[in-house]
Design a protein around this motif. Structure first.
Motif, short mmCIF file in Angstrom:
data_model
loop_
_atom_site.label_atom_id
_atom_site.label_comp_id
_atom_site.label_asym_id
_atom_site.label_seq_id
_atom_site.Cartn_x
_atom_site.Cartn_y
_atom_site.Cartn_z
N GLY A 267 0.82 -1.21 0.00
CA GLY A 267 0.00 0.00 0.00
C GLY A 267 0.85 1.26 0.00
O GLY A 267 0.60 2.20 -0.77
N LYS A 268 1.86 1.30 0.87
CA LYS A 268 2.72 2.48 0.94
C LYS A 268 3.55 2.64 -0.33
O LYS A 268 3.80 3.76 -0.79
N ASN B 31 1.33 4.18 -2.94
CA ASN B 31 1.16 5.62 -2.68
C ASN B 31 2.41 6.39 -3.09
O ASN B 31 2.32 7.47 -3.68
N TYR B 32 3.57 5.86 -2.76
CA TYR B 32 4.81 6.56 -3.11
C TYR B 32 4.97 6.65 -4.62
O TYR B 32 5.34 7.69 -5.16
N ARG C 262 2.74 6.71 -6.81
CA ARG C 262 1.72 7.57 -7.42
C ARG C 262 1.87 9.03 -7.01
O ARG C 262 1.73 9.94 -7.83
N PHE C 263 2.11 9.26 -5.70
CA PHE C 263 2.09 10.63 -5.19
C PHE C 263 3.46 11.14 -4.74
O PHE C 263 3.60 12.31 -4.40
N SER D 191 4.95 10.18 -2.02
CA SER D 191 5.04 10.14 -0.56
C SER D 191 4.24 8.97 -0.04
O SER D 191 3.37 8.45 -0.72
N ALA D 192 4.58 8.54 1.18
CA ALA D 192 3.81 7.48 1.84
C ALA D 192 3.16 8.10 3.07
O ALA D 192 3.84 8.54 3.99
N GLU D 193 1.86 8.16 3.07
CA GLU D 193 1.13 8.85 4.14
C GLU D 193 1.51 8.29 5.51
O GLU D 193 1.60 7.09 5.70
#
Length: 386
Positions: A60-61, A64-65, A67-68, A70-72
């Motif tokens: 999941g992280k 996110n990384y 795509r964006f 960063s990893a929330e």
């Protein structure tokens, strides 16, 4: 400028989870504080690669990384320009919760024995082989097989306790069959692994008085005879999977394993099987080919008469619909495919040779259509290169 976790671990964005894990293991072992006591640079590098794996080791992280950037919830790595923030205070840090499966990795590298989990309670599978004939495979049959397996003890109903006496819940693991094992990593906090409970042998139960029949095991080995229904159409090398006929599960609950029966099918002296079709090479004499004849051929249903038409050419193929193997657990059967070969004698005496020449003069040369076509092409050989 934020640091890229892919660059830190030395992997590409297309790296597989196993490749990412392998890269992390190699670097973590190289820069681990226990391997570099008092080395501040190694300490800093270890924090960095641990933080990188926290992102790339979690699907999941990582998504996110990718795509964006960063990893929330991870200190703004790659997104807020702060790099790997939030790792100055490492005292009391719990790797098991924050780094997910990193505890298992550290355990395998530094002797923690990580990754243990209580398995589902299921008995072992048993595999045996049986030999059947060609026709038994084609038509189906029943076979009795003899083998040994662990069966649930009737005296204790599989509990292992004498005369049905109580079975206590293991107080050490609270009946889970596994316990958490904590390993301190010096000033870098602790690591937790789940390992089998040694107090109850990972069963979650403690028996006070063992059953005398099975010695507390809950099962004993028995030799059994089992009737197997072999379906029509089964092929050599296939395996029948009979659920619930393998070894019994340990304890009063759980399911038995499977009985796996490997099928070995004997070959036929004439017929050759291909999927559900049968192939037959039928030799005939040149006189049978010219005059026609009735010959005997084998089928699944027995020997039958087959009519060879007059003027049959060598290589002619006949297909008898539905005379092949029954389709396994389906409707219909394959075909029997007959390929005819005209056999010429290896030698004949001079008298017969002369007789054959006399017969040949009585045959109209125009009847040899393939031979005439071939001869015409040979005559035009000079035009092949033009």
């Amino acid at each position: 400028m934020a640091k890229n976790p892919y660059d830190i671990l030395g992997v590409s964005k297309s790296a597989t989870p196993d490749e990412i894990k392998s890269a992390y293991r190699k670097l973590a072992k190289q820069y681990h504080p226990d391997q570099n006591p008092g080395n501040k640079d190694a300490e800093s590098k270890f924090k960095e690669i641990s933080a990188a794996y926290e992102i790339l080791g979690d699907a999941g992280k990582k998504a996110n990384y990718d795509r964006f950037g960063s990893a929330e919830g991870f200190g703004g790595m790659g997104g807020g320009g702060q790099g790997f923030g939030g790792f100055e205070g490492f005292e009391g840090f719990d790797f098991s919760s924050a780094f997910g499966n990193m505890g298992d990795i550290f355990g395998s590298m530094f002797g923690g024995g990580g990754g243990a989990r209580q398995r589902a309670n299921r008995g072992n599978d048993i595999q045996i082989n049986i030999n059947i004939s060609f026709f038994e495979a084609a038509n189906g049959c029943k076979k009795t097989v003899t083998f040994s397996r662990f069966e649930k003890c009737h005296d204790c109903n599989g509990t292992g306790a004498k005369n049905g006496t109580a079975v206590d819940t293991c107080t050490y693991c609270q009946g889970r069959g596994a316990v958490r094992q904590t390993t301190r990593l010096g000033r870098f906090g602790v690591m937790e692994n789940v390992v089998p409970c040694t107090a109850c042998n990972a069963t979650g139960r403690v028996i006070r008085d063992k059953c005398g029949q099975c010695s507390g095991k809950g099962s004993s080995k028995k030799t059994v005879d089992y009737d197997v229904n072999v379906p029509a159409g089964i092929a050599d090398g296939q395996i029948l999977n009979i659920a619930g006929e393998g070894d019994a599960a340990q304890g009063s609950e759980g399911m038995s394993g499977s009985l796996l029966i490997g099928i070995r099918v004997a070959s036929h002296p004439i017929l050759v099987r291909s999927e559900f079709d049968l192939h037959l090479e039928l030799p005939i004499t040149f006189t049978q080919a010219i005059l026609g004849d009735t010959v005997k051929i084998p089928t699944i249903d027995g020997i039958i008469d087959f009519k060879v038409p007059p003027y049959t050419q060598s290589g002619t193929v006949h297909r008898l619909k539905g005379k092949g193997i029954k389709r396994l657990r389906s409707v219909g059967s394959g075909d029997l495919i007959i390929k005819i070969f005209v056999e010429i004698p290896d030698k004949v005496d001079k008298r017969l040779q002369e007789y054959i020449r006399t017969l040949d003069t009585g045959i109209d040369a125009r009847e040899y259509k393939k031979k005439n076509t071939y001869n015409d092409k040979i005559k035009n050989a000079s035009s092949w290169r033009s």
